[in-house]
Design a protein around this motif. Sequence first.
Motif, mmCIF file in Angstrom:
data_model
loop_
_atom_site.group_PDB
_atom_site.id
_atom_site.type_symbol
_atom_site.label_atom_id
_atom_site.label_comp_id
_atom_site.label_asym_id
_atom_site.label_seq_id
_atom_site.Cartn_x
_atom_site.Cartn_y
_atom_site.Cartn_z
ATOM 1 N N SER A 41 0.825 -1.224 0.000
ATOM 2 C CA SER A 41 0.000 0.000 0.000
ATOM 3 C C SER A 41 0.853 1.266 0.000
ATOM 4 C CB SER A 41 -0.937 0.009 1.216
ATOM 5 O OG SER A 41 -0.207 0.271 2.404
ATOM 6 N N LEU A 42 2.090 1.153 0.520
ATOM 7 C CA LEU A 42 2.982 2.325 0.573
ATOM 8 C C LEU A 42 3.843 2.459 -0.686
ATOM 9 C CD1 LEU A 42 4.092 2.124 4.323
ATOM 10 C CD2 LEU A 42 2.465 3.718 3.298
ATOM 11 N N GLY A 43 3.611 1.572 -1.660
ATOM 12 C CA GLY A 43 4.293 1.735 -2.947
ATOM 13 C C GLY A 43 5.409 0.758 -3.234
ATOM 14 N N GLY A 44 5.639 -0.194 -2.315
ATOM 15 C CA GLY A 44 6.661 -1.209 -2.591
ATOM 16 C C GLY A 44 6.308 -1.950 -3.872
ATOM 17 N N ASP A 45 7.295 -2.158 -4.751
ATOM 18 C CA ASP A 45 6.931 -2.802 -6.026
ATOM 19 C C ASP A 45 7.402 -4.245 -6.131
ATOM 20 O OD1 ASP A 45 9.272 -0.841 -8.084
ATOM 21 O OD2 ASP A 45 9.586 -2.067 -6.318
ATOM 22 N N TYR A 46 8.075 -4.735 -5.084
ATOM 23 C CA TYR A 46 8.543 -6.124 -5.102
ATOM 24 C C TYR A 46 8.856 -6.500 -3.665
ATOM 25 C CZ TYR A 46 10.144 -9.859 -8.278
ATOM 26 O OH TYR A 46 10.249 -11.000 -9.032
ATOM 27 N N LEU A 47 8.325 -7.611 -3.183
ATOM 28 C CA LEU A 47 8.599 -8.024 -1.800
ATOM 29 C C LEU A 47 9.725 -9.049 -1.756
ATOM 30 C CD1 LEU A 47 5.040 -8.460 -0.230
ATOM 31 C CD2 LEU A 47 6.681 -6.629 0.240
ATOM 32 N N HIS A 48 10.602 -8.871 -0.788
ATOM 33 C CA HIS A 48 11.725 -9.789 -0.572
ATOM 34 C C HIS A 48 11.420 -10.580 0.703
ATOM 35 C CE1 HIS A 48 15.920 -11.126 -0.311
ATOM 36 N NE2 HIS A 48 15.885 -10.799 0.971
ATOM 37 N N ILE A 49 11.133 -11.864 0.531
ATOM 38 C CA ILE A 49 10.733 -12.702 1.669
ATOM 39 C C ILE A 49 11.813 -13.749 1.931
ATOM 40 C CG2 ILE A 49 8.888 -14.161 2.630
ATOM 41 C CD1 ILE A 49 7.725 -11.548 1.656
ATOM 42 N N VAL A 50 12.194 -13.906 3.199
ATOM 43 C CA VAL A 50 13.152 -14.950 3.561
ATOM 44 C C VAL A 50 12.559 -15.813 4.677
ATOM 45 C CG1 VAL A 50 15.457 -15.484 4.446
ATOM 46 C CG2 VAL A 50 15.148 -13.543 2.912
ATOM 47 N N ASP A 51 12.542 -17.107 4.432
ATOM 48 C CA ASP A 51 12.136 -18.077 5.445
ATOM 49 C C ASP A 51 13.391 -18.410 6.254
ATOM 50 O OD1 ASP A 51 11.468 -20.322 6.912
ATOM 51 O OD2 ASP A 51 10.446 -21.344 5.275
ATOM 52 N N LEU A 52 13.561 -17.735 7.393
ATOM 53 C CA LEU A 52 14.783 -17.919 8.188
ATOM 54 C C LEU A 52 14.884 -19.334 8.747
ATOM 55 C CD1 LEU A 52 14.835 -14.528 10.127
ATOM 56 C CD2 LEU A 52 16.375 -15.204 8.292
ATOM 57 N N ASP A 53 13.756 -19.879 9.194
ATOM 58 C CA ASP A 53 13.766 -21.259 9.689
ATOM 59 C C ASP A 53 14.150 -22.209 8.559
ATOM 60 O OD1 ASP A 53 12.732 -20.656 12.366
ATOM 61 O OD2 ASP A 53 10.850 -20.211 11.359
ATOM 62 N N GLY A 54 13.624 -21.915 7.369
ATOM 63 C CA GLY A 54 13.929 -22.742 6.200
ATOM 64 C C GLY A 54 15.412 -22.708 5.854
#
Length: 238
Positions: A41-54
């Motif tokens: 909603s604030l304009g981010g155009d790509y999310l970077h997700i990390v599964d730390l447990d993974g």
Amino acid sequence: MKLYPAIDLKDGNCVRLLQGDYNEVTIYGNSPAEMAKKWESLGGDYLHIVDLDGAKEGKGINEQAVRDIVAAVKIPIELGGGIRTIEDINCQLDRGVDRVILGSAAIKNKALVKEAIETFGPDKIVVGVDAKGGKVAIEGWLEVTDTTALGFCKELEAMGVKTVIYTDIAKDGMMQGPNVEETAKLVEATHLDIIASGGVSSIEDLEKLEAIHVHGAIIGKALYIGAIDLEEAVRRFK
């Protein structure tokens, strides 16, 4: 320069680690999907997700949180942590993740990188190059190898990799600015799209990264503690 708001997942929560230390955890929320919607909603155009447990266990752990994020937002998502096989990659892409990040798996199994690029194409595979003192670190940053970050990036480029996320571990979560000098070396010496990660703490840091022509910048802790206003950053760098 693209901006990548980061969401790190641990035990189903949004967290940040200090220099990748699993004992130095700050929890910023228990609904990753809500956090993802906020950054969108604030304009981010790509999310970077990390599964730390993974990343630690070598297999996907926070699967439900990833599903929830994919369902909650329309912007693309890149996911890393525990992705070790072609089957793992296929599973995440089928789930709606836009591209996957290979970390430790990439340096230990270069054949996997090559096969992944051939199978899914260079737009679907990102390699995370995490370095400490210029040397590549693996296994959730617990082990430092003898391979230099630059040497590894050149190898990846020769394999057909297009995008690399470069993280300086010493800077990560420290709010002391990214390692602009080392990042610049990778930009100059390769034709890779380099995404800078680790230590981004201010708009000024983002300006320094833009000046060395990085493809993008990952923003983590700075967003969570309010040191960077995402809307302002988006206006400045889009």
